[in-house]
Design a protein around this motif. Structure first.
Motif, short mmCIF file in Angstrom:
data_model
loop_
_atom_site.label_atom_id
_atom_site.label_comp_id
_atom_site.label_asym_id
_atom_site.label_seq_id
_atom_site.Cartn_x
_atom_site.Cartn_y
_atom_site.Cartn_z
N LEU A 128 -15.50 2.03 -14.52
CA LEU A 128 -14.57 2.98 -13.93
C LEU A 128 -15.29 3.95 -12.99
CD1 LEU A 128 -12.32 3.69 -17.02
CD2 LEU A 128 -11.55 2.72 -14.85
N GLU A 129 -16.49 4.36 -13.35
CA GLU A 129 -17.28 5.21 -12.46
C GLU A 129 -17.60 4.48 -11.15
OE1 GLU A 129 -18.06 8.25 -12.53
OE2 GLU A 129 -17.72 8.90 -14.60
N ALA A 130 -17.86 3.17 -11.25
CA ALA A 130 -18.13 2.39 -10.04
C ALA A 130 -16.87 2.31 -9.16
CB ALA A 130 -18.61 0.99 -10.41
N SER A 131 -15.71 2.12 -9.79
CA SER A 131 -14.46 2.10 -9.03
C SER A 131 -14.20 3.46 -8.38
CB SER A 131 -13.29 1.71 -9.94
OG SER A 131 -13.47 0.42 -10.47
N ALA A 132 -14.51 4.53 -9.10
CA ALA A 132 -14.33 5.88 -8.54
C ALA A 132 -15.28 6.09 -7.36
CB ALA A 132 -14.57 6.93 -9.62
N ALA A 133 -16.49 5.55 -7.46
CA ALA A 133 -17.43 5.68 -6.34
C ALA A 133 -16.93 4.94 -5.11
CB ALA A 133 -18.81 5.15 -6.75
N ARG A 134 -16.25 3.81 -5.31
CA ARG A 134 -15.65 3.11 -4.16
C ARG A 134 -14.55 3.97 -3.53
NH1 ARG A 134 -15.18 -1.09 -0.21
NH2 ARG A 134 -13.43 -0.14 0.86
N GLU A 135 -13.78 4.66 -4.38
CA GLU A 135 -12.75 5.56 -3.84
C GLU A 135 -13.39 6.74 -3.11
OE1 GLU A 135 -9.84 4.72 -3.64
OE2 GLU A 135 -9.67 3.13 -5.12
N ASP A 136 -14.59 7.14 -3.53
CA ASP A 136 -15.30 8.18 -2.78
C ASP A 136 -15.64 7.70 -1.37
OD1 ASP A 136 -15.20 9.85 -4.96
OD2 ASP A 136 -17.22 9.38 -5.66
N VAL A 137 -15.99 6.43 -1.25
CA VAL A 137 -16.23 5.85 0.08
C VAL A 137 -14.96 5.92 0.91
CG1 VAL A 137 -16.80 3.74 1.33
CG2 VAL A 137 -18.08 4.34 -0.73
N ASN A 138 -13.82 5.55 0.29
CA ASN A 138 -12.55 5.59 1.01
C ASN A 138 -12.20 7.02 1.43
OD1 ASN A 138 -12.39 2.86 0.48
ND2 ASN A 138 -11.04 3.10 -1.27
N THR A 139 -12.45 7.98 0.54
CA THR A 139 -12.17 9.38 0.87
C THR A 139 -13.02 9.84 2.04
OG1 THR A 139 -11.61 9.85 -1.44
CG2 THR A 139 -12.15 11.73 -0.04
N ALA A 140 -14.30 9.50 2.00
CA ALA A 140 -15.19 9.88 3.11
C ALA A 140 -14.75 9.25 4.41
CB ALA A 140 -16.63 9.49 2.78
N ALA A 141 -14.33 7.98 4.37
CA ALA A 141 -13.88 7.30 5.59
C ALA A 141 -12.65 7.98 6.17
CB ALA A 141 -13.60 5.83 5.29
N MET A 142 -11.70 8.36 5.31
CA MET A 142 -10.49 9.04 5.80
C MET A 142 -10.83 10.39 6.41
SD MET A 142 -7.49 8.32 3.03
CE MET A 142 -6.78 6.68 2.87
N THR A 143 -11.68 11.13 5.74
CA THR A 143 -12.05 12.45 6.25
C THR A 143 -12.79 12.34 7.58
OG1 THR A 143 -12.19 13.31 3.99
CG2 THR A 143 -13.30 14.56 5.71
N LEU A 144 -13.72 11.41 7.67
CA LEU A 144 -14.52 11.27 8.89
C LEU A 144 -13.68 10.75 10.05
CD1 LEU A 144 -17.73 9.83 7.25
CD2 LEU A 144 -17.51 12.06 8.36
N ALA A 145 -12.72 9.87 9.77
CA ALA A 145 -11.82 9.41 10.84
C ALA A 145 -11.05 10.59 11.41
CB ALA A 145 -10.86 8.35 10.31
N ALA A 146 -10.59 11.48 10.54
CA ALA A 146 -9.88 12.68 11.01
C ALA A 146 -10.82 13.59 11.80
CB ALA A 146 -9.28 13.43 9.82
N GLU A 147 -12.07 13.70 11.35
CA GLU A 147 -13.03 14.54 12.08
C GLU A 147 -13.30 14.01 13.49
OE1 GLU A 147 -14.52 17.38 11.22
OE2 GLU A 147 -13.45 17.51 9.33
N VAL A 148 -13.45 12.70 13.61
CA VAL A 148 -13.68 12.10 14.93
C VAL A 148 -12.48 12.34 15.83
CG1 VAL A 148 -13.96 9.91 16.16
CG2 VAL A 148 -15.32 10.37 14.11
N ALA A 149 -11.28 12.10 15.30
CA ALA A 149 -10.07 12.30 16.11
C ALA A 149 -9.92 13.76 16.53
CB ALA A 149 -8.84 11.84 15.32
#
Length: 465
Positions: A152-173
């Motif tokens: 479950l911690e590994a799955s949560a870490a994958r969601e951390d990747v998704n969160t970072a990607a969403m945040t960074l996409a917004a930052e670039v835009a």
């Protein structure tokens, strides 16, 4: 010997069957999010399929920048590396569910010389091959609970990747929008500079004809110099934004970035927001918080199981002989079982259970806080965009009125009915409104980007490293 082996095998089978039950398995938890509002306060409850929201700006250059960010951003690479670390820990946590097997091999040579009168020398060489296996029977699910928690911690870490990607996409835009806005500001300032220089020429002509005072000339020169002083600051802000965007792309600040667009895009209608409950599955930070809560539940199970007796089995086989030709003719096989049970540990294991329960309480509160924050971010973005649209419409009405007033003040000035001050006042008002309108249009796009980020989505699931 055969009876002993058969007895141990039978006991192992029985214990394995017992171990398949997990008496401390966490119960299915009801959603800890508490009561959610039925809808968001401003817009429809219809939900749209997840998509790459930046494509709605219809700009190939922006699309290329965000795609490049996904592969080159250093923060995102850090989250991928952390994900690999957690996945490796999950493999380690599950390794104890299987027996380990260790091979051994050796060779040694001895030579002995007696001290009696015969002076006899005896030499001996020996070789051996062997294997040792050990296994702890997971009677109460301690190892299995640890593995489930790690997964479950590994799955949560994958969601951390998704969160970072969403945040960074917004930052670039957001950086892209601000760069275009600064470019528009510079172009507007250059146009205003030409307008003000024209006004200055006309006033100087009237001054030479003794129709106006020197004060009118100085006042208009001050306006011209203010505009000239503002242009370098706009250029600096654009360059700083380019540096920030280059960093988001994992590049040096002075790297050239292809942004040729001259005007801000017009945002489309506000997208359907869905229900607040949809955020529980749409936002990766909420999914990560939920997984970490469940992982903490499994850690409680592991801590409770650790207070009970443990049984481990050990098997060893060894072949050895002084002559390599008959190495496998001489062998030794041994099987052993050990039972260990905690009797007195100074309440160490009980304290670990209490600590694990306290972590669960912490994760419950963290999950609820994350849910409330997510709903707040959506509501904030909706309110910001709605009121920003109203504000822009109000500014456009003020702009129309100010331009009419400027025209009227100019007519009265040319007829000699007033001095230059009313003209100057309305000129500054109109030019200030023009610059403010560009900034407010950029703020409107910023609110839309914040809304897309707050709504989340499942488009990040396709990201690979």
């Amino acid at each position: 010997m055969r009876n002993h082996v058969n007895g141990l095998i039978s006991l192992a089978v029985i214990l394995l069957l017992v171990a398949s039950c997990s008496p401390f398995k966490p119960r299915v938890r009801q959603s800890p999010a508490d009561e959610l509002p039925p809808t968001f306060s401003l817009y429809t409850a219809e939900s749209e399929p997840a998509k790459r929201w930046w494509e709605e700006f219809n700009d190939p250059e922006l699309n290329a920048l965000i795609i490049e960010m996904f592969s080159e951003n250093l923060t995102l690479k850090e989250t991928w590396a952390r994900l690999n670390q957690v996945r490796a820990l999950a493999v380690q946590a599950g390794a104890a569910l299987y027996p380990d097997l260790t091979g051994t091999a050796g060779a040694f040579y001895t030579r002995q010389r007696s001290g009696n009168g015969s002076r006899k020398t005896v030499s001996n060489d020996n070789y051996f091959l062997g294997a040792v296996s050990s296994y702890e029977l997971d009677l109460w699910g301690r190892v299995r609970s640890g593995r489930e928690s790690a997964l479950l911690e590994a799955s949560a870490a994958r969601e951390d990747v998704n969160t970072a990607a969403m945040t960074l996409a917004a930052e670039v835009a957001q950086r892209w929008v601000n760069i275009i806005a600064q470019r528009m500001q510079k172009r507007l300032l250059e146009h205003q500079l030409q307008t003000n220089l024209t006004f200055l020429e006309l006033i100087e002509i009237r001054f030479h004809m003794a129709m106006v005072s020197a004060l009118d000339v100085y006042q208009q020169k001050q306006v011209v110099e203010d505009i000239m002083a503002a242009i370098p600051m706009v250029e600096a802000r654009e360059q700083l934004l380019r540096h920030e965007l280059a960093l988001l792309l994992g590049k040096l600040p002075q790297t050239f970035l292809n942004i040729s667009r001259e005007d801000l895009p017009k945002p489309i209608e506000i997208p359907a927001t869905g229900l607040p409950a949809d955020l529980l599955s749409a936002r990766p930070d909420l999914r990560a918080a939920g997984m970490r809560l469940w992982a903490a539940d499994w850690q409680v199970s592991a801590a409770r199981a650790d207070r009970l007796p443990a049984i481990s089995l050990t098997a060893q086989a060894r072949y050895g002989e002084s002559d390599m030709d008959v190495l496998f003719d001489n062998w030794l096989l041994s099987l052993a079982g050990n039972l260990t049970a905690p009797i007195f540990d100074g309440k160490r294991r009980a304290a670990e259970v209490d600590r694990s329960l306290a972590i669960v309480d912490e994760k419950v509160s963290a999950y609820r806080r994350t849910v409330l924050t997510a709903i707040k971010e959506v509501e904030d973005a909706l309110v910001s965009e709605s009121k920003q649209r109203e504000h822009i419409k109000g500014l456009e009405r003020v702009m129309a009125t100010a331009r009419k007033a400027l025209k009227e003040a100019g007519n009265r000035y040319r007829k000699g009915l007033t001095d230059y001050l009313p003209v100057l006042t309305q000129l500054l008002k109109v030019q200030g409104l023009e610059r403010n309108l560009i900034q407010q249009q950029a703020n409107l796009l910023g609110a839309r980007i914040s809304l897309y980020r707050a709504l989340g989505g499942t488009w990040t699931e396709s990201l690979i490293h």
